[in-house]
Design an enzyme around this catalytic site. Structure first.
Site, PDB file in Angstrom:
ATOM      1  CB  CYS A 120      -0.954   0.012   1.185  1.00  0.00           C
ATOM      2  SG  CYS A 120      -2.196  -1.287   1.074  1.00  0.00           S
ATOM      3  CG  HIS A 262      -3.010   3.597   1.740  1.00  0.00           C
ATOM      4  ND1 HIS A 262      -3.564   3.152   0.573  1.00  0.00           N
ATOM      5  CD2 HIS A 262      -3.080   2.573   2.623  1.00  0.00           C
ATOM      6  CE1 HIS A 262      -3.952   1.897   0.733  1.00  0.00           C
ATOM      7  NE2 HIS A 262      -3.675   1.524   1.966  1.00  0.00           N
ATOM      8  CG  ASN A 292      -6.685  -0.527   1.265  1.00  0.00           C
ATOM      9  OD1 ASN A 292      -6.014  -0.197   0.288  1.00  0.00           O
ATOM     10  ND2 ASN A 292      -6.145  -0.923   2.399  1.00  0.00           N
TER      11      ASN A 292
END
Ligand code: UT7
Length: 357
Positions: A120, A262, A292
């Protein structure tokens, strides 16, 4: 071969184009509640997510990356790209890596093409890689795509992690330019903590546990995460990176107009705002719509914010990421004037019939 002398004095990486793509298949919290022991209420209140998009079976990360890349290239029509970088931890296959096929399908055959793997944090690590290629004079302009089809890694038996993720791709065009111009990326703060590698894993499929040999535990073929520990680390590390890069840019924290962090969990984004003493409204978020999306989450949040006016030219923007590894990082940018390409009539990415290559 690039003539590095041509780039002397113009070596900042400048944001010149932006595009994003999510596959058309929407999976709502209610859909998931029909398949596993969860509820719309639990997912919404614990994560802020209402829906996510999944790639259709048979399509792969490069299919999303090509679509996002095409849009970013259209948004920077005058830039001649000589390098393609893809950040992903869900490559189409182990070999070849994903970037050469993406370049080929975008009509960029022959350019330098590499993948970056940092979970990520992939988008910020990838930006730093691109900025380094430009600073060294190796590349004059880079198409950089963050793309993941993370739905392919999710364990349907693990309701905690299965509800969070979605698929998508986001892309930027970076060109060589002056550090003073709008869109020039600032300094990077990058970090890692390999001691905490067990907090987020997909154990099978690598050299330690090859899939050709039956994995020790079938669960090892899926993503697994210690969500609570990741949550704590995410807020802490992103806030630390934020302080470091803001200081380097000469910005006080209250001068930051927008934070693009993020999108792992709405409450992590809120916690970062709290740690930095910033009003939460300055943190961009689209997690309710896409979940996500791993390496794609930052550019997808940027696309949505440009579209709805949340990100405007002149904004002082912090870009922050955190993910498995553990890894984290951040950078700064004075938001430039960017023209998003008009959406193509269909959101459906045509699958690549011949595979990636
Ligand atoms: O992108 C990389 C970085 N990622 C992250 O940083 C992720 C960060 N972590 C998180 O976002 C959160 O920790 C999660 C959303 C993953 C989990 O939320 P949580 O509040 O930490 O939940 P938990 O795992 O502590 O579970 C709390 C309760 C448990 O029940 P009991 O033991 O209290 O009865 C779980 O069994 O919630 C239960 N639970 C669920 N219930 C309904 C866990 N998942 C679910 C679910 N639906 N999907």
């Amino acid at each position: 071969m690039t003539d590095t002398r041509a780039n002397q004095g113009t070596r900042a990486a400048v944001l010149a184009g932006l595009g994003g793509f999510v596959p058309p298949r929407v999976v709502t919290n209610h859909d998931l509640a029909g398949r596993m022991d969860t509820s719309d209420e639990w997912i919404r209140t614990r994560t802020g997510i209402r829906q996510r998009h999944y790639a259709t079976p048979g399509s792969a990360t490069s299919d999303l990356a090509v679509e996002a890349g095409r849009r970013a290239l259209r948004s920077a029509p005058d830039v001649e790209v000589d390098t393609v970088v893809v950040a992903t931890i869900t490559p189409d296959q182990q070999l070849p890596h994903t970037a050469p096929g993406v370049a080929e399908r975008l009509g960029l055959s022959g350019v330098a093409a590499l993948d970056v793997s940092a979970a990520c944090s992939g988008f910020v690590y990838g930006l730093a890689t691109c900025a380094g290629l430009i600073a060294a004079g190796t590349s004059r302009a880079v198409l950089f795509v963050g793309a993941d089809t993370f739905s392919t890694t999710l364990n349907p038996e693990d309701r905690t992690s299965a509800v969070i993720f979605g698929d998508g791709a986001g892309a930027v065009v970076l060109r060589a330019g002056s550090p003073d111009e709008p869109g020039a990326l600032g300094a990077f703060d990058l970090g890692s903590d390999g001691g905490r590698w067990e907090l987020a894993t997909i154990r099978g499929g690598g050299s330690r546990q090859r899939l050709a040999v039956a994995p020790l535990d079938p669960a090892d073929t899926y993503f697994a995460m210690d969500g609570k520990a990741m949550f704590r680390q995410a807020a802490l590390r992103m806030a630390d990176s934020a302080r470091a890069v803001a200081k380097h840019a000469g910005w006080t924290l209250d001068e930051i107009d927008r934070v693009v962090a993020h999108q792992a969990n709405l409450h992590i984004v809120q916690q970062v705002a709290y740690e930095l003493g910033l009003p939460v409204e300055r943190c961009l978020t689209n997690i309710d719509r896409v979940g996500n999306t791993v390496a794609a989450s930052i550019p997808l949040a940027m696309v949505d914010a440009v579209r709805d006016g949340g990100l405007r030219p002149g904004h002082r923007v912090l870009v922050l990421a955190f993910g498995g590894g553990l890894t984290w990082g951040g950078t700064t940018v004075h938001w430039p004037r960017l023209q998003l390409a008009p959406e193509p009539p269909t959101l459906t990415a045509p699958p690549n019939p011949g595979g990636t290559a």
